[in-house]
Structure formats: C-alpha cells, structure tokens
Design an enzyme around this catalytic site. Structure first.
Site, short mmCIF file in Angstrom:
data_model
loop_
_atom_site.label_atom_id
_atom_site.label_comp_id
_atom_site.label_asym_id
_atom_site.label_seq_id
_atom_site.Cartn_x
_atom_site.Cartn_y
_atom_site.Cartn_z
N CYS A 105 -2.69 15.37 2.42
CA CYS A 105 -3.51 15.11 1.09
C CYS A 105 -4.33 16.93 1.34
O CYS A 105 -4.81 17.10 2.82
CB CYS A 105 -4.54 14.17 2.12
SG CYS A 105 -5.81 14.54 0.33
N GLY A 143 -2.75 10.66 1.15
CA GLY A 143 -2.70 11.31 -0.29
C GLY A 143 -3.75 11.16 -1.91
O GLY A 143 -4.72 10.11 -1.52
N GLU A 144 -4.51 11.38 -1.82
CA GLU A 144 -5.00 11.21 -3.28
C GLU A 144 -4.00 11.28 -4.67
O GLU A 144 -4.02 12.47 -5.43
CB GLU A 144 -6.45 12.42 -3.29
CG GLU A 144 -7.12 12.65 -4.59
CD GLU A 144 -7.61 11.43 -4.77
OE1 GLU A 144 -8.23 10.39 -3.42
OE2 GLU A 144 -7.61 11.02 -5.67
N SER A 200 -6.79 4.23 -5.74
CA SER A 200 -8.15 4.64 -4.83
C SER A 200 -8.42 6.46 -4.58
O SER A 200 -7.30 7.41 -5.16
CB SER A 200 -8.08 4.29 -3.70
OG SER A 200 -9.04 4.76 -2.63
N SER A 225 -13.89 6.19 -3.32
CA SER A 225 -13.95 6.22 -1.68
C SER A 225 -15.39 6.88 -1.59
O SER A 225 -15.61 8.02 -1.91
CB SER A 225 -13.07 6.95 -1.30
OG SER A 225 -11.88 5.75 -1.13
N LEU A 226 -16.15 6.10 -1.41
CA LEU A 226 -17.78 6.26 -1.78
C LEU A 226 -18.24 6.97 -0.57
O LEU A 226 -18.87 8.55 0.28
CB LEU A 226 -18.93 5.96 -2.08
CG LEU A 226 -20.06 6.38 -3.02
CD1 LEU A 226 -19.79 7.53 -4.21
CD2 LEU A 226 -20.71 5.22 -3.47
N HIS A 227 -18.74 5.96 0.59
CA HIS A 227 -18.76 6.25 2.40
C HIS A 227 -20.39 6.71 2.38
O HIS A 227 -20.87 6.82 3.68
CB HIS A 227 -18.06 7.47 2.60
CG HIS A 227 -16.48 7.03 2.73
ND1 HIS A 227 -15.76 6.08 2.79
CD2 HIS A 227 -14.93 7.52 1.88
CE1 HIS A 227 -14.46 5.61 2.61
NE2 HIS A 227 -14.24 7.09 1.71
N CYS A 270 0.70 -1.95 -0.16
CA CYS A 270 -0.03 -0.46 -0.09
C CYS A 270 0.78 1.08 -0.20
O CYS A 270 1.20 1.69 0.62
CB CYS A 270 -0.75 0.01 0.55
SG CYS A 270 -1.64 1.35 1.15
N ASN A 311 -11.24 3.44 11.62
CA ASN A 311 -10.74 3.26 11.74
C ASN A 311 -10.24 4.79 12.79
O ASN A 311 -10.05 6.03 12.60
CB ASN A 311 -8.90 3.39 11.52
CG ASN A 311 -8.23 1.84 11.41
OD1 ASN A 311 -7.35 1.11 12.49
ND2 ASN A 311 -8.56 1.84 9.92
N1 SAH Z 1 -7.09 9.30 -1.29
C1 SAH Z 1 -7.68 8.56 -1.73
C2 SAH Z 1 -6.05 6.69 -1.07
C3 SAH Z 1 -5.95 6.57 0.19
S1 SAH Z 1 -7.66 6.56 1.74
C4 SAH Z 1 -8.72 7.69 -0.92
O1 SAH Z 1 -9.74 8.77 -0.41
O2 SAH Z 1 -9.49 6.93 -1.75
C5 SAH Z 1 -7.15 5.25 1.33
C6 SAH Z 1 -9.30 4.45 2.09
O3 SAH Z 1 -8.82 4.66 3.42
C7 SAH Z 1 -10.37 5.61 0.98
O4 SAH Z 1 -10.68 4.44 0.97
C8 SAH Z 1 -10.35 5.94 2.62
O5 SAH Z 1 -11.59 6.26 3.08
C9 SAH Z 1 -10.53 5.21 3.75
N2 SAH Z 1 -9.22 5.70 5.49
C10 SAH Z 1 -9.41 6.54 5.44
N3 SAH Z 1 -8.89 7.10 7.00
C11 SAH Z 1 -10.05 5.78 7.10
C12 SAH Z 1 -10.15 5.57 8.74
N4 SAH Z 1 -9.64 6.84 9.75
N5 SAH Z 1 -11.28 4.55 8.85
C13 SAH Z 1 -10.94 4.03 7.35
N6 SAH Z 1 -10.44 4.02 6.82
C14 SAH Z 1 -10.14 5.20 5.84
FE1 SF4 Z 2 -6.73 12.36 0.88
FE2 SF4 Z 2 -8.00 9.89 0.76
FE3 SF4 Z 2 -7.44 10.89 3.53
FE4 SF4 Z 2 -9.33 11.84 1.75
S1 SF4 Z 2 -9.46 9.95 2.46
S2 SF4 Z 2 -8.32 13.23 3.48
S3 SF4 Z 2 -9.12 12.07 -0.39
S4 SF4 Z 2 -6.36 10.61 2.09
#
Ligand code: SAH
Ligand code: SF4
Length: 352
Positions: free
Chosen positions: A113, A160-161, A190, A213-215, A106, A291
């Site tokens: 970010c 990061g994104e 992602s 990442s929809l959520h 990973c 998390n």
């Molecule tokens: N920026 C991109 C890729 C990095 S984050 C994105 O947001 O998709 C990778 C994944 O980890 C994403 O699905 C993000 O939503 C998730 N993520 C970030 N912080 C998290 C947390 N505290 N608990 C669970 N998933 C988390």
């Molecule tokens: Fe950046 Fe992905 Fe974290 Fe959102 S979840 S702040 S896009 S790393």
C-alpha cells in the site's frame, strides 16, 4: 480467439464457451462449468458435470491466479488466514472468519500500500502493485472452497487501499454481486479517506457499505498516523462520506484504531463525538485495539480504557462498538502474516 493466458475467474461466459469449443466440447458445457464455478462456488476439480480429461485441460488453459504459500487456522477452526503469491512474485493475504450466522472474507485489494499509515504493517512495507479484479474475487472463492458455510460477507480490509485501485475493485464488486450472489449491502469497502475515490464509489451503481478509517478527531493528530491526511483533511473526508450516505442511503462506519496514550484520551472521544454528531444516518464508530507491529512503537490500550472511550462516545450520542480482535494469534491483522514468513512459526499451519 480466447487468450490462453486468461485466468479461471477472469474468464467470462463467452470466453469459457470459446475455450470449451476449442477443446471440442459443446458450448452448453461452458454454462455448466460457469454455474459450478460461480453460483455453486465449487473448485474446478470437483465439478461432476465434466469428465476428468476436460477438467485437466481446462485447468491448464485457465490457471488460478493465487498460489498458496501458507494457510493458518485458529485451533477452533473458525478463523483461517492465507498468504498467497500473485504473478510477479508479490504476496497478499486473505482472512476467513466464521460465526454461527455468517462467514466473512477479508480481501486484499493491492500487494502492499502506498499510503504509509505509520501503525500499519502493510503501509510500513510500501506499495508493490494493484491486484486485478480476478485476483480479488479468487480470494473469496478460495476461502469458500475450504468452508461449508456459504460466504455471506466480504470486507475490503486486507492489504491495500481499495479506493486507490477502483479500476479493478469496481469490476470485482460487480462479480461478487452478480457472479457469487453476495449482496452489495454485505460488502464493506474500507478507505483511509481517498476523497476522489469516495466520490467515484458514490457514482458506482452498487450500494456497497463504506467504512472510513478515521483514527483521530483532529488533523494534527491524524497527520501523524495517516500521512494522506495532508492531502485530504478530515473535513473533506466527512463531506465525501456525507455525500455517500445521502446518495446510497447506507450508514457509514468510522474505524478508529486505538493506540495507548496517542488517540485514546477521553477528551478525544468528546472531540470525535462533536465531529460526528448529526451525521446523516447516524455515525457508527468501530474501535479496533491496535495490533502492535514491528515498525511502530505504539501499543493497544487496556480493554478497560477502550471501554471507557466507547462509553464516552455512546454517552454523547454516538453509536460505538469495540471490535473483537479475531485471529491475532495467527497474525490475522493487516499485513502481518507476510512480515512473519521469515520468522519462526508458532501456530498450527498447513501448506498446500
Ligand atoms: N486501506 C484501507 C483498508 C485496509 S486496512 C483502510 O485503511 O481503511 C483495514 C483497517 O485495518 C483500517 O481501518 C486500518 O486502519 C486498520 N489497521 C491497519 N493496521 C492496523 C493495526 N496495526 N492495528 C489495528 N488496525 C489496523
Ligand atoms: Fe494502506 Fe490502509 Fe494500511 Fe493505511 S491502514 S497503509 S491505507 S492498508
């Protein structure tokens, strides 16, 4: 003339040839070194095809990009996590996850970010800088150097994104496929839903797997978690994702970080199913228990509650799985190790 400040995994074969010549060695050595570093994925120090003096000179001319600050390994040794320092002093993280049939790395694509997702440790800390392609690829190789199994999969799910840094992520993807022989299908990028980036990746020739990442199934709720939703709402993201599937023939995964009492209600599973039914290739939802992070009050739901949400999706015809949270005991979640370096360390760890 070769840039003497070029880093080890930034150097192309012609650049390596120039360096080798500069050191008074025949050009064919460069091919041997290149093959050793890339196809064989060996550290420079262990290449037996070159003598120690050449190795040392090369190491000085082509330094590594990442300085190890911390390495943590779970007790079984199947998950490892690194905190690296990059040029300029910023810190990024990498995780290696091994199982019987695969080894996945990973990677981080940026230091910090800018997207500011409220539940994410990286988002809470803000943006520092883009990583260069060589810094991304080196994360995979440095993890590989510690592991017997050949790294088979790479996921851009660290800090990061990635779609906000496509100028560097695209060449990194090319290097992973052409240099390391990791098939684009085994690489997951992602995104939080950067629509222009999704369109650009669609036009990129390699068929990497896209995860979105929809959520949340509706804009009002998603905006609370993902500020970028105000710029790119769900309908636009789903359109771009559809375009990706149709262009690449690759199924898209939707990630959904489950937060107790916020987005884990059964009626939201119904709403999500309605949004995703009929998605080309069949949508796959990956449920991730949150998390907990210091900057966000949310907590993960109970496993039973996540299972109920998953069942509801499945009953409505949407493929859903729950991601086992590997490595939370070593802060292997996004951005969390860096937040902890000033806090007491609880796990077995080694320093370089
Ligand atoms: N920026 C991109 C890729 C990095 S984050 C994105 O947001 O998709 C990778 C994944 O980890 C994403 O699905 C993000 O939503 C998730 N993520 C970030 N912080 C998290 C947390 N505290 N608990 C669970 N998933 C988390
Ligand atoms: Fe950046 Fe992905 Fe974290 Fe959102 S979840 S702040 S896009 S790393």
């Amino acid at each position: 003339m070769t840039d003497p400040k070029s880093s080890r995994y930034a150097a192309t074969l012609p650049e390596l040839e120039a360096v080798v010549k500069q050191l008074g060695e025949p050009a064919f050595r460069a091919k041997q070194i290149h093959q050793g570093l890339w196809q064989q994925r060996k550290p420079l120090e262990t290449l037996s095809t070159i003598n120690v003096q050449l190795r040392d000179e090369l190491a000085a001319l082509l330094p590594l990009d990442l300085v190890e600050i911390l390495e943590r390994t779970t007790l079984g040794g199947m998950t490892a996590k690194w905190l690296w320092q990059v040029a300029g002093g910023d810190q990024v993280e990498t995780v290696l996850m091994q199982s019987a049939d695969r080894a996945t790395v990973c990677v981080s694509s940026q230091a910090g970010c800018a997207m500011g997702c409220t539940f994410c440790a990286t988002g809470q800390a803000g943006f520092e800088r883009h990583l260069r392609a060589s810094e991304i690829v080196e994360q995979v190789l440095r993890a590989q150097h510690t592991c017997q199994q050949r790294v088979s999969n790479v996921v851009f799910m660290g800090m990061g994104e990635p779609l906000a840094n496509l100028d560097e992520v695209e060449p990194a993807l090319t290097s992973l496929q052409d240099g390391l022989g990791i098939s684009a299908r085994k690489i997951v990028v992602s995104t939080v839903g950067v629509v222009p980036g999704m369109d650009r990746l669609r036009a990129f020739p390699l068929p990497v797997t896209l995860a979105v990442s929809l959520h949340a199934p509706d804009d009002a709720l998603r905006e609370q978690l993902v500020p970028l939703n105000r710029r790119y709402p769900i309908a636009d993201i789903l359109d771009a994702a559809r375009g990706y599937v149709l262009a690449k023939g690759r199924r898209v995964t939707f990630e959904y970080a489950c937060i107790s009492g916020i987005n884990d209600h059964v009626h939201l599973a119904d709403a999500l199913a309605n949004k995703l039914l009929g998605f080309p290739g069949g949508a796959h939802v990956n449920l991730i228990p949150l998390n907990a992070t210091t900057g966000f009050t949310g907590r993960p739901p109970s496993p039973e509650r996540i299972a109920t949400f998953a069942e509801r999706l499945t009953d409505r015809g949407i493929n859903a799985t729950v991601r086992r949270n590997r490595g939370t005991d070593i802060d292997a979640a996004c951005g969390q190790l860096r937040m902890r370096t000033s806090a007491p360390v609880e796990m077995r760890e080694s320093k370089a």
